[in-house]
Motif scaffolding. Structure first.
Motif, PDB file in Angstrom:
ATOM      1  N   UNK A 375       0.832  -1.208   0.000  1.00  0.00           N
ATOM      2  CA  UNK A 375       0.000   0.000   0.000  1.00  0.00           C
ATOM      3  C   UNK A 375       0.864   1.256   0.000  1.00  0.00           C
ATOM      4  N   UNK A 376       2.018   1.180   0.662  1.00  0.00           N
ATOM      5  CA  UNK A 376       2.948   2.308   0.624  1.00  0.00           C
ATOM      6  C   UNK A 376       3.475   2.532  -0.787  1.00  0.00           C
ATOM      7  N   UNK A 377       3.752   1.433  -1.492  1.00  0.00           N
ATOM      8  CA  UNK A 377       4.228   1.562  -2.868  1.00  0.00           C
ATOM      9  C   UNK A 377       3.177   2.252  -3.739  1.00  0.00           C
ATOM     10  N   UNK A 378       1.915   1.880  -3.534  1.00  0.00           N
ATOM     11  CA  UNK A 378       0.828   2.466  -4.321  1.00  0.00           C
ATOM     12  C   UNK A 378       0.719   3.965  -4.064  1.00  0.00           C
ATOM     13  N   UNK A 379       0.653   4.346  -2.785  1.00  0.00           N
ATOM     14  CA  UNK A 379       0.450   5.765  -2.461  1.00  0.00           C
ATOM     15  C   UNK A 379       1.697   6.602  -2.732  1.00  0.00           C
ATOM     16  N   UNK A 380       2.875   6.009  -2.578  1.00  0.00           N
ATOM     17  CA  UNK A 380       4.101   6.766  -2.874  1.00  0.00           C
ATOM     18  C   UNK A 380       4.188   7.070  -4.369  1.00  0.00           C
ATOM     19  N   UNK A 381       3.721   6.137  -5.193  1.00  0.00           N
ATOM     20  CA  UNK A 381       3.710   6.364  -6.644  1.00  0.00           C
ATOM     21  C   UNK A 381       2.735   7.473  -7.006  1.00  0.00           C
ATOM     22  N   UNK A 382       1.578   7.503  -6.331  1.00  0.00           N
ATOM     23  CA  UNK A 382       0.591   8.556  -6.599  1.00  0.00           C
ATOM     24  C   UNK A 382       1.128   9.920  -6.173  1.00  0.00           C
ATOM     25  N   UNK A 383       1.765   9.960  -4.981  1.00  0.00           N
ATOM     26  CA  UNK A 383       2.270  11.230  -4.439  1.00  0.00           C
ATOM     27  C   UNK A 383       3.620  11.630  -5.033  1.00  0.00           C
ATOM     28  N   UNK A 384       4.232  10.689  -5.770  1.00  0.00           N
ATOM     29  CA  UNK A 384       5.568  10.923  -6.340  1.00  0.00           C
ATOM     30  C   UNK A 384       6.578  11.290  -5.255  1.00  0.00           C
ATOM     31  N   UNK A 385       6.626  10.423  -4.235  1.00  0.00           N
ATOM     32  CA  UNK A 385       7.547  10.626  -3.125  1.00  0.00           C
ATOM     33  C   UNK A 385       8.343   9.350  -2.902  1.00  0.00           C
ATOM     34  N   UNK A 386       9.604   9.492  -2.527  1.00  0.00           N
ATOM     35  CA  UNK A 386      10.470   8.344  -2.289  1.00  0.00           C
ATOM     36  C   UNK A 386       9.982   7.556  -1.079  1.00  0.00           C
ATOM     37  N   UNK A 387       9.983   6.220  -1.196  1.00  0.00           N
ATOM     38  CA  UNK A 387       9.489   5.363  -0.119  1.00  0.00           C
ATOM     39  C   UNK A 387      10.250   5.593   1.183  1.00  0.00           C
ATOM     40  N   UNK A 388      11.560   5.803   1.104  1.00  0.00           N
ATOM     41  CA  UNK A 388      12.361   6.008   2.316  1.00  0.00           C
ATOM     42  C   UNK A 388      11.928   7.268   3.066  1.00  0.00           C
ATOM     43  N   UNK A 389      11.429   8.257   2.346  1.00  0.00           N
ATOM     44  CA  UNK A 389      10.996   9.498   2.975  1.00  0.00           C
ATOM     45  C   UNK A 389       9.674   9.351   3.717  1.00  0.00           C
ATOM     46  N   UNK A 390       8.984   8.229   3.497  1.00  0.00           N
ATOM     47  CA  UNK A 390       7.672   8.032   4.116  1.00  0.00           C
ATOM     48  C   UNK A 390       7.756   7.363   5.477  1.00  0.00           C
ATOM     49  N   UNK A 391       8.917   6.824   5.842  1.00  0.00           N
ATOM     50  CA  UNK A 391       9.017   6.019   7.056  1.00  0.00           C
ATOM     51  C   UNK A 391       8.686   6.830   8.306  1.00  0.00           C
ATOM     52  N   UNK A 392       9.337   7.995   8.476  1.00  0.00           N
ATOM     53  CA  UNK A 392       9.102   8.779   9.694  1.00  0.00           C
ATOM     54  C   UNK A 392       7.652   9.263   9.801  1.00  0.00           C
ATOM     55  N   UNK A 393       7.052   9.823   8.747  1.00  0.00           N
ATOM     56  CA  UNK A 393       5.637  10.224   8.858  1.00  0.00           C
ATOM     57  C   UNK A 393       4.695   9.042   9.080  1.00  0.00           C
ATOM     58  N   UNK A 394       5.127   7.857   8.697  1.00  0.00           N
ATOM     59  CA  UNK A 394       4.285   6.668   8.870  1.00  0.00           C
ATOM     60  C   UNK A 394       4.211   6.218  10.322  1.00  0.00           C
ATOM     61  N   UNK A 395       5.278   6.425  11.087  1.00  0.00           N
ATOM     62  CA  UNK A 395       5.387   5.834  12.426  1.00  0.00           C
ATOM     63  C   UNK A 395       4.211   6.139  13.345  1.00  0.00           C
ATOM     64  N   UNK A 396       3.747   7.404  13.479  1.00  0.00           N
ATOM     65  CA  UNK A 396       2.600   7.641  14.384  1.00  0.00           C
ATOM     66  C   UNK A 396       1.367   6.834  13.988  1.00  0.00           C
TER      67      UNK A 396
END
Length: 425
Positions: A375-396
């Motif tokens: 699901x992260x791969x799907x939304x990161x592709x839509x938002x055009x953001x690197x997967x590694x950059x999503x880790x910290x915002x994902x934690x909460x």
């Protein structure tokens, strides 16, 4: 033979496709044990030779048709009318829309793609951080396989010989709890950062118009659960009802469905269903081999050697599943771990319906945890953001979902309330 499990996980880490890893490990085990290889054909076929399993491709097809039939757009519009005026209103809309769509698609990936495709660009345009937007939609999409209709719960019901109707009812409250927990978090963030929603609350007339537009879509889960409980149709037949309902609504009511879209949905669902059934066939062979070699009992004794306290055993099961869910997809993990852990759960007095929902909630959280985190791969592709950059915002959001998992695990009434209520217990 526990070494077979180790071999399987080594193959997983080597990025061998799950179905092939299961097949290779099973073949190796059969060769080492001197078992007649004809069992490969027998067990693989028996694993998918189930009338109830026909519900899987049917619900996949229904979800695909609904995705292209204009339903997701109407659910988003209705959610926006309900909560769009609150702090961080558009983020709340994302959570609520995912919840509504969960009751139709039964798939986290479908949720992430359909709702994310509409709302992630809208949130970014309104000034939301793209990492926040993409991780929020990914987290909310995990509600998809929990609220009925749910493909993982159907598979578990077939494997564990548990009422699918009870499992569907058992998933309702945990799914709503996941949504409420994420909404509370979004409201907190919205007030803290001063993120405003729409200028004013929707009028009663606007609300009624939005409800009228989305009502037929929202009616589907009620029809499915109601049909189950009244005995009007079985799990498989409910899949047929869902497909016909989706076609009628999309083509004749919303008028956004044509033959080409239906054909594309059929092709896409055929590919998805074939992949699922191929995994189930190989997993059935693997789990038969584990049972043949008495692995579940060995594993149970190993866990009980650590502790015989039910809460500790459930904690260990959850930890193992959470780790496995980081690199094994939900369907594969479900088919592998159900026969391993269900006997242990029953031995410590866990209701099989309760355990099925624990498994499902746990493994869907794995859909947002790297490295697999589809699901992260799907939304990161839509938002055009690197997967590694999503880790910290994902934690909460991940911690919130883990807290809900803890409640579902140790408070059985969250799951069993509705099944027991309707059964008169």
């Amino acid at each position: 033979m526990i070494a077979l499990v180790v071999v399987l996980f080594i193959l997983f880490f080597l990025r061998i496709p799950i179905a092939y890893a299961l097949g290779i490990t099973s073949l190796l085990g059969l060769l080492l044990s001197g078992t007649d290889l004809v069992v490969i054909a027998q067990k693989s076929f028996s694993g998918i030779d189930s009338f109830t399993l026909i519900a899987v491709p049917l619900f996949v097809l229904a979800g695909e048709i609904m995705t292209v039939g204009g339903i997701s757009k109407r659910l988003v519009n209705f959610a926006e009318l309900l909560v769009g005026h609150l702090p961080a209103g558009l983020a709340l809309v994302a959570v609520l829309a995912c919840t509504f769509f969960s009751a139709i698609s039964g798939s986290a990936i479908a949720d992430a793609a359909a709702i994310g495709g509409i709302l992630i660009p809208a949130m970014i345009a309104q000034g939301y951080d793209k990492r926040f937007a993409s991780t929020l939609v990914a987290s909310a999409s995990t509600i998809g396989p929990v609220i009925p209709p749910s493909i993982p719960l159907i598979l578990y019901g077939v494997m564990a010989n548990v009422s699918i109707g009870d499992l569907f009812l058992g998933g309702v409250v945990p799914g709503i709890l996941m949504a409420l927990a994420l909404c509370v978090y979004v409201l907190f963030i919205g007030k803290k950062l001063g993120i405003k929603g729409r200028e004013k609350m929707a009028s009663p007339k606007e609300m009624m118009t939005g409800l009228k537009d989305a009502f037929l879509a929202l009616l589907l889960p009620i029809i499915i659960i109601g049909g189950f409980r009244t005995g009007v149709f079985t799990a498989t037949e409910s899949g047929v009802v869902a497909v016909i309902y989706a076609i009628v609504i999309g083509a004749f009511v919303y008028k956004e469905l044509n033959f080409k879209k239906i054909w594309d949905a059929v092709l896409e669902s055929a590919l998805t269903s074939a992949a699922i059934l191929f995994v189930i066939a190989n997993a059935t062979l693997f789990t038969w081999l584990l049972s043949y070699e008495d692995i579940p009992d060995q594993l149970g004794n190993l866990v009980k050697g650590i502790s015989d306290e039910p809460w500790v055993i459930l904690l260990l099961i959850n930890i193992i599943l959470l780790i496995a869910g980081t690199f094994i997809d939900t369907i594969s993990a479900l088919t592998i771990f159900t026969p391993l852990f269900l006997p242990l759960a029953l031995a410590i007095g866990v209701d099989p319906v309760h355990f099925g929902v624990i498994l499902t909630v746990n493994l869907t959280i794995g859909m947002i945890t790297p490295p697999l985190g589809v699901c992260l791969f799907v939304t990161s592709a839509i938002a055009k953001v690197n997967l590694a950059q999503m880790i910290r915002p994902l934690l909460p959001k991940l911690f919130i979902l883990l807290a809900v998992l803890g409640l579902v695990t140790y408070w059985p009434d969250i799951t069993l309330f509705l099944p027991h209520l309707l059964d008169g217990k």
